[in-house]
Write a protein that holds these residues in place. Structure first.
Motif, short mmCIF file in Angstrom:
data_model
loop_
_atom_site.label_atom_id
_atom_site.label_comp_id
_atom_site.label_asym_id
_atom_site.label_seq_id
_atom_site.Cartn_x
_atom_site.Cartn_y
_atom_site.Cartn_z
N ALA A 31 0.83 -1.20 0.00
CA ALA A 31 0.00 0.00 0.00
C ALA A 31 0.86 1.25 0.00
O ALA A 31 1.86 1.31 0.71
CB ALA A 31 -0.93 0.01 1.21
N ALA A 32 0.46 2.23 -0.80
CA ALA A 32 1.21 3.48 -0.87
C ALA A 32 1.22 4.20 0.47
O ALA A 32 2.10 5.01 0.74
CB ALA A 32 0.63 4.38 -1.96
N SER A 33 0.22 3.92 1.29
CA SER A 33 0.11 4.59 2.59
C SER A 33 0.79 3.82 3.71
O SER A 33 0.71 4.21 4.87
CB SER A 33 -1.38 4.75 2.94
OG SER A 33 -2.03 3.48 2.99
N ASP A 34 1.47 2.71 3.37
CA ASP A 34 2.12 1.88 4.39
C ASP A 34 3.16 2.73 5.13
O ASP A 34 4.01 3.37 4.53
CB ASP A 34 2.78 0.67 3.74
CG ASP A 34 3.19 -0.39 4.75
OD1 ASP A 34 3.83 -0.04 5.75
OD2 ASP A 34 2.86 -1.57 4.52
N GLU A 35 3.08 2.72 6.48
CA GLU A 35 3.96 3.55 7.29
C GLU A 35 5.42 3.12 7.18
O GLU A 35 6.33 3.92 7.43
CB GLU A 35 3.52 3.49 8.75
CG GLU A 35 2.16 4.13 9.01
CD GLU A 35 1.77 4.08 10.48
OE1 GLU A 35 2.56 3.47 11.27
OE2 GLU A 35 0.74 4.65 10.84
N ARG A 36 5.64 1.86 6.82
CA ARG A 36 7.02 1.38 6.73
C ARG A 36 7.82 2.12 5.65
O ARG A 36 9.04 2.25 5.74
CB ARG A 36 7.04 -0.12 6.45
CG ARG A 36 6.52 -0.98 7.59
CD ARG A 36 6.46 -2.44 7.16
NE ARG A 36 5.54 -2.64 6.04
CZ ARG A 36 5.34 -3.80 5.43
NH1 ARG A 36 6.03 -4.87 5.81
NH2 ARG A 36 4.48 -3.89 4.43
N ALA A 38 7.02 5.22 4.46
CA ALA A 38 6.88 6.68 4.56
C ALA A 38 8.23 7.29 4.90
O ALA A 38 9.14 6.61 5.39
CB ALA A 38 5.85 7.03 5.62
N ALA A 39 8.38 8.58 4.63
CA ALA A 39 9.63 9.28 4.95
C ALA A 39 9.95 9.08 6.42
O ALA A 39 9.10 9.33 7.28
CB ALA A 39 9.52 10.75 4.61
N GLY A 40 11.15 8.62 6.68
CA GLY A 40 11.56 8.34 8.06
C GLY A 40 11.24 6.93 8.50
O GLY A 40 11.67 6.51 9.58
N SER A 46 14.89 1.60 1.12
CA SER A 46 14.76 0.43 0.26
C SER A 46 13.60 0.60 -0.72
O SER A 46 13.70 0.23 -1.89
CB SER A 46 14.54 -0.82 1.11
OG SER A 46 15.66 -1.08 1.93
N PHE A 47 12.52 1.17 -0.25
CA PHE A 47 11.35 1.38 -1.10
C PHE A 47 11.67 2.33 -2.25
O PHE A 47 11.36 2.04 -3.42
CB PHE A 47 10.20 1.93 -0.25
CG PHE A 47 9.09 2.53 -1.05
CD1 PHE A 47 8.21 1.73 -1.77
CD2 PHE A 47 8.93 3.92 -1.12
CE1 PHE A 47 7.19 2.29 -2.53
CE2 PHE A 47 7.91 4.47 -1.87
CZ PHE A 47 7.03 3.65 -2.58
N VAL A 48 12.32 3.46 -1.94
CA VAL A 48 12.67 4.42 -2.97
C VAL A 48 13.59 3.78 -4.01
O VAL A 48 13.43 3.98 -5.22
CB VAL A 48 13.34 5.66 -2.35
CG1 VAL A 48 13.87 6.60 -3.44
CG2 VAL A 48 12.34 6.41 -1.45
N PHE A 49 14.52 2.96 -3.54
CA PHE A 49 15.45 2.30 -4.45
C PHE A 49 14.73 1.29 -5.36
O PHE A 49 14.99 1.22 -6.56
CB PHE A 49 16.55 1.60 -3.64
CG PHE A 49 17.50 0.79 -4.48
CD1 PHE A 49 18.20 1.35 -5.54
CD2 PHE A 49 17.71 -0.55 -4.21
CE1 PHE A 49 19.06 0.61 -6.31
CE2 PHE A 49 18.58 -1.30 -4.98
CZ PHE A 49 19.27 -0.72 -6.03
N LEU A 50 13.81 0.52 -4.79
CA LEU A 50 13.08 -0.47 -5.58
C LEU A 50 12.21 0.20 -6.65
O LEU A 50 12.09 -0.30 -7.77
CB LEU A 50 12.22 -1.35 -4.67
CG LEU A 50 12.99 -2.33 -3.77
CD1 LEU A 50 12.03 -3.02 -2.82
CD2 LEU A 50 13.74 -3.35 -4.61
N VAL A 51 11.63 1.33 -6.30
CA VAL A 51 10.82 2.06 -7.27
C VAL A 51 11.71 2.62 -8.38
O VAL A 51 11.38 2.53 -9.57
CB VAL A 51 10.04 3.21 -6.58
CG1 VAL A 51 9.35 4.09 -7.62
CG2 VAL A 51 9.01 2.63 -5.62
N ASP A 52 12.84 3.20 -7.99
CA ASP A 52 13.77 3.75 -8.98
C ASP A 52 14.31 2.64 -9.88
O ASP A 52 14.49 2.84 -11.08
CB ASP A 52 14.92 4.46 -8.26
CG ASP A 52 15.90 5.08 -9.23
OD1 ASP A 52 15.54 6.05 -9.90
OD2 ASP A 52 17.04 4.56 -9.35
N LEU A 53 14.55 1.48 -9.29
CA LEU A 53 15.09 0.35 -10.04
C LEU A 53 14.06 -0.24 -10.99
O LEU A 53 14.40 -0.83 -12.02
CB LEU A 53 15.59 -0.72 -9.07
CG LEU A 53 16.54 -1.81 -9.59
CD1 LEU A 53 17.82 -1.19 -10.14
CD2 LEU A 53 16.87 -2.80 -8.48
#
Length: 338
Positions: A31-36, A38-40, A46-53
């Motif tokens: 979920a896009a709203s998953d707190e895990r 979220a920023a911080g 890891s999430f940002v990297f997986l999306v970029d990848l």
């Protein structure tokens, strides 16, 4: 998707980001709203990297991220790396060729300034030898004493020598007779002779020598096996070539198929062993000059004891001396009258 990834990104994918991707695969979506993420949050990086990848793709209708088959992403990441590697390899080759050209120019102009150059350290000596042989245009003369050469050295030399022979370089190599018993040496000789090399063996000990195009000679230094001297002086090189030619004329062609030659060689080794005994050299020194191990030399001495029917070296020395006296007297008296 960014195309600039490095080892740090790979380690991230192998660890935290990889674990997050596997969780999303098991859960089916993230979920896009998953707190895990979220920023911080603990999985934000890891999430940002997986999306970029490109391993996580957003489904805007459901506001969730779905896992993407890694096989579809791999080529987009790995192919640019391969392209960069190919470019770096080509560039490194160009650099190597440029340095080789400069090295060739240096070695061809150095004689007038530095008639003798000291080379220290086996890596430096081997690099110099490889470059010098690679520069050879017409002739290579090599004298390799101490009997059989190590297999590792022969494996390193074979390709280098074959390239020189393929360029039309005439190669003549001189070994001691004992090298004929080495399987590795025989295999090396058979292969280079197919490319036109000439190989002979000699009974006497001689010093190591390499001469390139009669303009450069390389000899051992006196400080040990990791020191060599590169000689560019024309007079010294000519002198060393003359010594080589004298040894070469007395050498026996390297061939396992000539029984008469093998008998001559066996006789030469026999005479050399007798000479070492008569001159009183130690076993270590004698073995080195004959080009065999100390154990093999001891076997030669044992054979001589059997031949002369004696038990001790003192008796052997006396018997050999008496035989030489008889042979000399017989030669002085000449053949009996008819």
């Amino acid at each position: 998707m960014s195309l600039e990834y490095d080892a740090a990104h790979r380690r991230l994918l192998q660890n935290d980001a990889g674990e997050l991707f596997q969780k999303v695969v098991l859960e089916g979506s993230l979920a896009a709203s998953d707190e895990r993420i979220a920023a911080g949050g603990p999985d934000h990086e890891s999430f940002v990297f997986l999306v970029d990848l490109g391993l996580l793709a957003l489904d805007p209708t459901k506001e969730v991220y779905l896992p993407v088959d890694p096989a579809t992403v791999q080529s987009r990441v790995v192919a640019p790396m391969g392209q960069r590697a190919a470019e770096l390899l080509a560039e490194s080759t160009s650099w190597a060729n440029t340095f080789a050209d400069l090295g060739l120019a240096y070695r061809r102009t150095a004689p007038s300034d530095l008639p003798i150059v000291e080379l220290r350290g086996l890596p430096n000596i081997n690099r110099f030898l490889t470059a010098a042989v690679g520069d050879a245009q017409s002739e290579l003369l090599t004298a390799q004493p101490d009997g059989a050469r190590p297999t590792a050295i022969l494996d390193q030399a074979i390709e280098r020598d074959k390239r020189a022979l393929a360029r039309g370089v005439r190669m003549r190599t001189l070994y001691q007779h004992s090298a004929r018993r080495s399987v590795a040496t025989r295999e090396y000789v058979e292969e280079v002779m197919q490319f036109g090399a000439e190989v002979r063996t000699l009974d006497e000990f001689f010093n190591r020598l390499i001469v390139v195009d009669r303009r450069l000679a390389i000899v051992p230094g006196i400080d040990g096996s990791d020191v060599a001297m590169a000689i560019h002086d024309p007079s010294l090189v000519a002198y060393l070539v003359d010594i080589f030619e004298r040894f070469w004329e007395r050498g026996q062609v390297f061939s396992d198929r000539e029984s008469s030659t093998e008998r001559d060689i066996a006789e030469d080794v026999h005479k050399m062993t007798v000479r070492m005994l008569v001159e009183g050299h130690s076993d270590n020194a004698s073995a080195k000059r004959v080009g065999v191990s100390t154990r093999t030399y001891a076997g030669y001495v044992a054979s001589l004891k059997n031949e002369y029917g004696v038990e001790t070296r003192f008796q052997l020395g006396y018997a050999i001396g008496q035989q030489e006296i008889r042979d000399r007297d017989a030669a002085e008296d000449g053949p009996p009258p008819e």
